[in-house]
Motif scaffolding. Structure first.
Motif: not given
Length: 389
Positions: A5-9
């Motif tokens: 998963v790219i992005g931890g928002g």
């Protein structure tokens, strides 16, 4: 099944929770360390987003990070009440909209993802992704590489994943609005109500918090993008000096958050290939207070599709199920922005017509949004469903 998963928002963290629930091995790569506390401005989750959180087992955790807001009121620049309705839900829905700081939402969802067994790696920016047969290899600016069966691009409106999927994809453009927000104290505001004033220079939002503070946000109309460094509290006070409640709230301002320019993105034609998919703002920034809720819906739909079939087929199912709803949401958001930037003549017409229109048509016109349930058939137990892919 291994997933990057790219992005931890919001989109990435919710996606990580959903994918762990179907037994996937999930690693989240994020450029920034975990946000904590009152970071940035606030957002609201409507009933549709809250049902998605319930399916992910996160509703209680997120609820504790914010507070419920049962009602919404819309006001003209003159102080005339234009509408009074349930906030983010139909009248009969007991699932109340929740408002919280964006950083607290991300913090809560990241915590749930890690507790569910996802791995979080910070300080990493995606620079390339290459599909090689049944796997995809991600390359990061640090020199790190990772391989998986699926790459989920949850890296926001400036998504690197989107550009890798389709180098010809359009870039975000300035939306004609910028946002400034903060906290005020010593202002008498009725609790439990989300207020939006259609001001002469843009919308102004304010609501009371349980501790007696007032959270506020100004969405200022500006045809040309200003330098954020040039925007300060005195400027915003001047823009809303003629609107009674915005002026009173701004006079009591005790905190100021960094202003941001608001952007929109043309329709993204490529959401996926056989091993990579876009979720949340990377593929469809929607605005209108639905960005977080739509990202949560995405997470649930993607995980359910992957539970039912192999990765390439599941990504096709995900896109098929989300495209029409997102397109309708984008259209609604565009109308929402137009209302915030209306000129004098349009404001007079709106102030005349809106009170009647809200009473007659509001609930019927929003039922498609708030009553939508992506959780039908979803397992609400805390057990992970083993993946066979």
């Amino acid at each position: 099944m291994r997933v990057i998963v790219i992005g931890g928002g919001v989109a990435g963290a919710a996606g990580a929770v959903a994918l762990r629930r179907i037994g996937a091995e999930v690693t989240v790569y994020e450029a920034y360390a975990d946000p904590a506390g009152r970071v940035g401005s606030f957002l609201s989750l409507a009933a549709n987003g809250l049902r998605g959180l319930d399916a992910l087992g996160c509703l209680e955790t997120v609820g504790r990070a914010g507070f419920t807001v049962p009602r919404q009121r819309l006001w003209a620049e003159t102080g005339k009440l234009l509408g009074d309705m349930p906030r983010g839900r139909p009248a009969g829905d007991t699932l109340m909209s929740v408002t919280l700081m964006r950083g607290r939402l991300v913090e809560a969802l990241r915590g749930e993802a890690v507790r569910a067994g996802a791995r979080l790696v910070t300080g990493q920016r995606l620079v390339d992704a290459v599909t090689e047969g049944p796997t995809v290899r991600a390359e990061f600016d640090s020199g790190l590489t990772a391989e998986a069966d699926l790459l989920v691009g949850a890296d926001g409106i400036w998504s690197a994943t989107r550009r890798i999927l389709d180098p010809a994809s359009a870039e975000p453009r300035y939306a004609g609005l910028y946002s400034a927000s903060g906290v005020a104290r010593g202002v008498d505001v009725e609790p439990g109500t989300f207020n939006m004033v259609f001001g002469r220079n843009g919308a102004f939002i304010y609501l009371a918090t349980p501790d007696g503070a007032v959270w506020w946000a100004a969405q200022v109309a500006s045809p040309r993008p200003p330098d954020p460094a040039s925007i300060d509290l005195d400027l915003v006070k001047g823009l809303y000096r003629r609107e009674q409640m915005p002026a009173a709230v701004l006079a009591g301002a005790t905190e100021w958050h960094r202003p941001t320019l608001m952007h929109v993105l043309p329709e993204v034609p490529v959401w996926r290939d056989d091993r990579t998919v876009l979720v949340g703002d990377s593929g469809h920034p929607v605005g209108a207070g639905q960005g977080a809720s739509m990202a949560i819906e995405d997470a649930v739909v993607l995980a359910r599709a992957l539970q039912e079939t192999d990765v390439p087929a599941a990504l096709a199912v995900y896109e098929q199920k989300r495209r029409a709803r997102i397109a309708k949401m984008v259209k609604s958001a565009s109308a929402n922005r137009d209302a915030k930037t209306a000129g004098p003549v349009a404001r007079r017409v709106r102030n005349l017509i809106m009170p009647t229109a809200m009473k007659l048509f509001y609930e019927r016109g929003t039922s498609w949004l708030y009553t939508h349930d992506v959780t039908a058939g979803w397992q609400h137990s805390g057990d992970h469903v083993p993946s066979q892919r």
